[in-house]
Design a protein around this motif. Structure first.
Motif, short mmCIF file in Angstrom:
data_model
loop_
_atom_site.label_atom_id
_atom_site.label_comp_id
_atom_site.label_asym_id
_atom_site.label_seq_id
_atom_site.Cartn_x
_atom_site.Cartn_y
_atom_site.Cartn_z
N THR A 97 0.79 -1.25 0.10
CA THR A 97 -0.03 -0.10 0.08
C THR A 97 0.76 1.30 0.02
OG1 THR A 97 -1.74 -1.33 1.13
CG2 THR A 97 -1.92 1.21 1.13
N ALA A 98 1.84 1.13 0.83
CA ALA A 98 2.91 2.38 0.71
C ALA A 98 3.37 2.57 -0.63
CB ALA A 98 3.90 2.02 1.89
N LYS A 99 3.91 1.62 -1.40
CA LYS A 99 4.45 1.60 -2.57
C LYS A 99 3.41 2.23 -3.48
CE LYS A 99 7.83 -1.87 -2.09
NZ LYS A 99 8.41 -3.43 -2.62
N LYS A 100 2.02 1.89 -3.25
CA LYS A 100 1.26 2.27 -4.31
C LYS A 100 0.98 3.82 -4.08
CE LYS A 100 -1.59 -1.90 -5.01
NZ LYS A 100 -2.75 -2.59 -4.75
N ILE A 101 1.03 4.17 -2.71
CA ILE A 101 0.68 5.52 -2.39
C ILE A 101 1.79 6.14 -2.83
CG2 ILE A 101 0.57 7.34 -0.54
CD1 ILE A 101 -0.86 5.33 0.86
N GLU A 102 3.21 5.97 -2.96
CA GLU A 102 4.43 6.64 -3.42
C GLU A 102 4.27 6.65 -4.86
OE1 GLU A 102 9.05 6.40 -3.23
OE2 GLU A 102 7.97 4.93 -2.26
N HIS A 103 3.77 5.74 -5.40
CA HIS A 103 3.51 5.80 -7.17
C HIS A 103 2.56 6.66 -7.46
CE1 HIS A 103 3.33 4.54 -11.43
NE2 HIS A 103 1.91 4.14 -11.23
N ILE A 104 1.31 6.77 -6.70
CA ILE A 104 0.13 7.88 -6.89
C ILE A 104 0.77 9.18 -6.91
CG2 ILE A 104 -1.88 8.54 -6.33
CD1 ILE A 104 -2.74 5.67 -5.84
N GLU A 105 1.65 9.40 -5.60
CA GLU A 105 2.18 10.66 -5.30
C GLU A 105 2.89 11.08 -6.40
OE1 GLU A 105 1.21 12.94 -3.11
OE2 GLU A 105 0.05 11.79 -2.07
N ALA A 106 3.55 10.34 -7.21
CA ALA A 106 4.64 10.68 -8.18
C ALA A 106 3.89 11.12 -9.35
CB ALA A 106 5.65 9.41 -8.37
N GLN A 107 2.51 10.45 -9.83
CA GLN A 107 2.16 10.51 -10.69
C GLN A 107 1.34 11.85 -10.59
OE1 GLN A 107 3.31 8.21 -13.17
NE2 GLN A 107 1.24 8.25 -13.90
N LYS A 108 0.97 12.07 -9.51
CA LYS A 108 0.23 13.36 -9.04
C LYS A 108 1.11 14.60 -9.47
CE LYS A 108 -1.98 16.04 -5.53
NZ LYS A 108 -2.14 15.87 -3.82
N SER A 115 8.63 17.48 -11.48
CA SER A 115 9.48 16.23 -11.59
C SER A 115 9.34 15.54 -12.91
CB SER A 115 9.16 15.06 -10.50
OG SER A 115 9.19 15.81 -9.23
N LEU A 116 9.30 16.45 -14.18
CA LEU A 116 9.39 16.07 -15.31
C LEU A 116 10.66 15.75 -15.78
CD1 LEU A 116 6.36 18.10 -16.66
CD2 LEU A 116 6.30 15.77 -15.88
N GLY A 117 11.59 16.09 -15.40
CA GLY A 117 13.10 15.98 -15.75
C GLY A 117 13.61 14.65 -16.22
N SER A 118 13.05 13.74 -15.34
CA SER A 118 13.60 12.24 -15.46
C SER A 118 12.69 11.44 -16.62
CB SER A 118 13.56 11.84 -14.24
OG SER A 118 12.41 11.72 -13.46
N ASN A 129 -1.52 12.01 -22.71
CA ASN A 129 -2.94 11.40 -23.12
C ASN A 129 -3.86 11.28 -21.89
OD1 ASN A 129 -1.90 11.01 -25.63
ND2 ASN A 129 -1.14 8.92 -24.90
N GLN A 130 -3.11 11.00 -20.80
CA GLN A 130 -4.21 11.41 -19.38
C GLN A 130 -4.56 12.49 -19.30
OE1 GLN A 130 -1.58 10.00 -16.17
NE2 GLN A 130 -1.36 7.77 -17.08
N LEU A 131 -3.92 13.35 -19.48
CA LEU A 131 -4.37 14.97 -19.28
C LEU A 131 -5.65 15.08 -20.33
CD1 LEU A 131 -1.16 16.97 -18.86
CD2 LEU A 131 -2.87 16.53 -16.84
N GLU A 132 -5.30 14.81 -21.40
CA GLU A 132 -6.37 14.80 -22.57
C GLU A 132 -7.80 14.20 -22.29
OE1 GLU A 132 -4.92 13.96 -26.15
OE2 GLU A 132 -3.58 15.54 -26.61
N GLU A 133 -7.54 12.95 -21.66
CA GLU A 133 -8.67 12.11 -21.09
C GLU A 133 -9.45 12.97 -20.17
OE1 GLU A 133 -11.59 9.21 -20.94
OE2 GLU A 133 -10.09 9.77 -22.49
N SER A 134 -8.45 13.06 -19.04
CA SER A 134 -9.17 13.92 -17.73
C SER A 134 -9.94 15.15 -18.30
CB SER A 134 -7.87 14.37 -16.87
OG SER A 134 -7.27 13.12 -16.60
#
Length: 205
Positions: A97-108, A115-118, A129-134
């Motif tokens: 669950t902690a890893k999922k939360i960390e992944h979601i926070e990174a995506q957010k 944090s787009l440099g990497s 694509n995600q932004l367009e769908e949203s």
């Protein structure tokens, strides 16, 4: 005279050690017997001397007490194992669950433009694509809400028009009633004048 406290260490003198063993062994066996009788407890006591000689006491049967002990410890070990397994499962679930939360926070953060440099080109395209769908979902929801509001306003307009029509008809009916009352009053006034003329003195008409 008070008895001195015995130091808890191995007695080096063999004779003294043997005497102490005999005295304390008998005391322990006596205490075990008293405990079993006074408290109705199942007691089993096994003692091996330094020379390997066996001394034992049992309130019932040494074998039965040992079997009971083995069964009890087996059940306890099974329960402990189940508890430990449950704890391990909870720890694993918490870690996942902690890893999922960390992944979601990174995506957010990435969706917010941070944090787009990497990010690689494919990752950036996926974010786009995600932004367009949203954005499409937001517009769809917006249009739905606006359509509901328009429908509510139209219904309110229809209700107001009906109420206005009703009031106009009511007002028109009141005007006609007022005209009828005025006509009756005029007729009564005219009749009063005629009566007044008719009841005058003879020869005056």
């Amino acid at each position: 005279m008070a008895r001195g406290k015995t130091e808890m260490r191995r007695i080096e003198n063999p004779a003294s050690r043997q005497v102490t063993f005999s005295k304390r062994r008998n005391g322990v066996l006596k205490k075990a017997y008293e405990l079993s009788v006074l408290c109705d407890a199942e007691v089993a006591l096994i003692i091996f001397s330094s020379r390997g000689k066996l001394f034992e006491f049992s309130s019932s049967s040494i074998e039965k007490t040992i079997d009971r002990y083995m069964t009890y410890t087996k059940d306890v070990n099974i329960k402990q194992g189940a508890v430990e397994q449950s704890v391990q499962n909870l720890k694993s679930e918490a870690s996942t669950t902690a890893k999922k939360i960390e992944h979601i926070e990174a995506q957010k953060r990435k969706l917010l433009g941070e944090s787009l440099g990497s990010c690689s080109a494919n990752e950036l395209q996926e974010l786009a694509n995600q932004l367009e769908e949203s954005l499409r979902q937001v517009r769809k929801r917006k249009h739905f809400i606006l359509a509901e509001q328009i429908a509510q306003l139209k219904e309110k307009e229809r209700s107001l028009l009906e109420e206005n029509k009703f009031l106009r008809e009511k007002l028109k009916g009141g005007s006609m009633l007022q005209l009828n009352v005025e006509e009756v009053a005029a007729n009564v006034e005219s009749m009063g004048v005629e009566l007044e003329l008719m009841i005058g003195r003879p020869g005056t008409c």
